[in-house]
Write a protein that holds these residues in place. Structure first.
Motif, PDB file in Angstrom:
ATOM      1  N   GLN A 214       7.892  61.923  45.748  1.00 30.93           N
ATOM      2  CA  GLN A 214       9.105  62.553  46.253  1.00 30.93           C
ATOM      3  C   GLN A 214      10.096  62.685  45.098  1.00 30.93           C
ATOM      4  O   GLN A 214      10.212  61.779  44.261  1.00 30.93           O
TER       5      GLN A 214
ATOM      6  N   THR B  69       6.304  69.806  50.799  1.00 33.91           N
ATOM      7  CA  THR B  69       7.437  70.558  51.332  1.00 33.91           C
ATOM      8  C   THR B  69       8.532  70.671  50.279  1.00 33.91           C
ATOM      9  O   THR B  69       8.661  69.817  49.393  1.00 33.91           O
TER      10      THR B  69
ATOM     11  N   GLN C 261      17.207  73.802  54.205  1.00 35.64           N
ATOM     12  CA  GLN C 261      16.049  74.236  54.984  1.00 35.64           C
ATOM     13  C   GLN C 261      14.763  73.760  54.307  1.00 35.64           C
ATOM     14  O   GLN C 261      14.654  73.795  53.085  1.00 35.64           O
ATOM     15  N   THR C 262      13.820  73.323  55.122  1.00 34.33           N
ATOM     16  CA  THR C 262      12.565  72.781  54.612  1.00 34.33           C
ATOM     17  C   THR C 262      11.409  73.728  54.913  1.00 34.33           C
ATOM     18  O   THR C 262      11.244  74.173  56.050  1.00 34.33           O
ATOM     19  N   ARG C 263      10.622  74.024  53.890  1.00 32.31           N
ATOM     20  CA  ARG C 263       9.473  74.915  54.021  1.00 32.31           C
ATOM     21  C   ARG C 263       8.260  74.286  53.340  1.00 32.31           C
ATOM     22  O   ARG C 263       8.402  73.540  52.372  1.00 32.31           O
TER      23      ARG C 263
ATOM     24  N   ALA D 281      16.045  69.745  61.307  1.00 29.03           N
ATOM     25  CA  ALA D 281      16.336  69.895  59.886  1.00 29.03           C
ATOM     26  C   ALA D 281      17.108  68.703  59.360  1.00 29.03           C
ATOM     27  O   ALA D 281      16.851  68.194  58.263  1.00 29.03           O
TER      28      ALA D 281
ATOM     29  N   ALA E 253      14.776  65.763  58.939  1.00 30.78           N
ATOM     30  CA  ALA E 253      13.925  65.917  57.757  1.00 30.78           C
ATOM     31  C   ALA E 253      14.699  65.535  56.500  1.00 30.78           C
ATOM     32  O   ALA E 253      14.178  64.886  55.594  1.00 30.78           O
ATOM     33  N   GLN E 254      16.004  65.951  56.436  1.00 28.43           N
ATOM     34  CA  GLN E 254      16.831  65.626  55.289  1.00 28.43           C
ATOM     35  C   GLN E 254      17.059  64.118  55.217  1.00 28.43           C
ATOM     36  O   GLN E 254      17.010  63.510  54.158  1.00 28.43           O
TER      37      GLN E 254
ATOM     38  N   THR F 280      12.723  71.308  50.239  1.00 31.27           N
ATOM     39  CA  THR F 280      13.971  71.442  50.980  1.00 31.27           C
ATOM     40  C   THR F 280      15.014  72.033  50.043  1.00 31.27           C
ATOM     41  O   THR F 280      15.326  71.454  48.994  1.00 31.27           O
TER      42      THR F 280
ATOM     43  N   ALA G 117      14.391  61.757  53.636  1.00 30.88           N
ATOM     44  CA  ALA G 117      14.166  61.758  52.197  1.00 30.88           C
ATOM     45  C   ALA G 117      14.588  60.420  51.610  1.00 30.88           C
ATOM     46  O   ALA G 117      15.559  59.808  52.042  1.00 30.88           O
TER      47      ALA G 117
ATOM     48  N   ARG H 254       8.625  66.982  48.428  1.00 32.64           N
ATOM     49  CA  ARG H 254       7.789  65.876  48.895  1.00 32.64           C
ATOM     50  C   ARG H 254       6.317  66.254  48.755  1.00 32.64           C
ATOM     51  O   ARG H 254       5.939  67.392  49.055  1.00 32.64           O
TER      52      ARG H 254
END
Length: 242
Positions: free
Chosen positions: A98, A160, A166-168, A24, A27-28, A162, A31, A134
């Motif tokens: 983004q 996605t 949390q990314t979904r 996580a 992923a952050q 975030t 960005a 994104r």
């Protein structure tokens, strides 16, 4: 299960949480960062090389509108502080993008409620200051209207979201974007060629780890969101410059 088995299970569980946490965080970190002015994002060279870059124009009209319709209360809010970029290739396809939205920019009309929304019990702006979207790909894109002044496309935005750290994955059906070459009319809005993106989405707070006793009563677990972003080939920092 033996004591040794339980111990191994606990160790594996800790390792799994640690790995997920690192994923996580990565992923952050991936960005795109804000520019020095904070009005735009620094476009990665890999995205910039794909086509024409359009920069979101914050601070003008409402960009984000959200609505929570719970049994005991209906809450509406908005923000005009989304920053980001979209990239369109030579054939008019949306190929990269983004965006960041500061949690503290969300306004509901009640200052105390806005403070609660950004607080640790809700979106926790201190730990997770930005909501990040994104674009991974734009599926089934097709022209729905074309004139001498603009071309509008419709398709599926796949990417996605975030939120709350949390990314979904998200899939936004019937997303539309309109490309408008610079003209006398577009100059009344902003300098440069323009790109407008409109989409609707529904976000379920519990899926992003947001929990509170009033969810389901005064705050809906699933929030409806309308997105209306205007972008320009001239970054916001240079708008108005002659």
């Amino acid at each position: 299960m033996s004591g040794r088995g339980r111990m191994i299970g606990r160790v594996l569980g800790v390792l799994a949480v640690a790995v997920l946490g690192v994923g996580a965080a990565q992923a952050q970190d991936e960005a795109a960062p804000r520019s020095a002015s904070g009005q735009s994002l620094v476009v990665p060279s890999a995205d910039a090389s794909k086509g024409t870059v359009y920069h979101a124009l914050p601070g003008r009209t409402r960009q984000i509108y959200f609505e929570s319709n719970a049994p005991l209360e209906k809450i509406k809010g908005q923000s005009n502080q989304a920053v980001g970029y979209a990239v369109v290739d030579g054939s008019g396809r949306l190929v990269a993008g983004q965006w960041r939205l500061a949690v503290r920019s969300l306004k509901t009309g009640i200052e105390l409620r806005d403070e609660h929304l950004a607080g640790a019990d809700w979106l926790d702006a201190k730990l997770h200051p930005d909501i990040i979207v994104r674009l991974e790909r734009f599926e089934d894109g097709r022209v729905v209207k074309r004139t001498d002044a603009f071309t509008t496309y419709e398709g599926v935005f796949v990417g996605t979201l975030t939120l709350h750290g949390q990314t979904r994955p998200i899939r936004l059906e019937r997303t539309r974007y309109t490309i408008m070459p610079a003209s006398e009319k577009t100059r009344a809005v902003a300098q440069g060629d323009l790109l407008a993106i409109r989409a609707k989405m529904r976000v379920t707070l519990s899926e992003f780890g947001v929990s509170h006793p009033v969810i389901g009563q005064k705050v809906a677990d699933t929030v409806s969101i309308d997105v209306n972003l205007v972008h320009s080939t001239v970054p916001p920092e240079r708008q108005g410059a002659r």
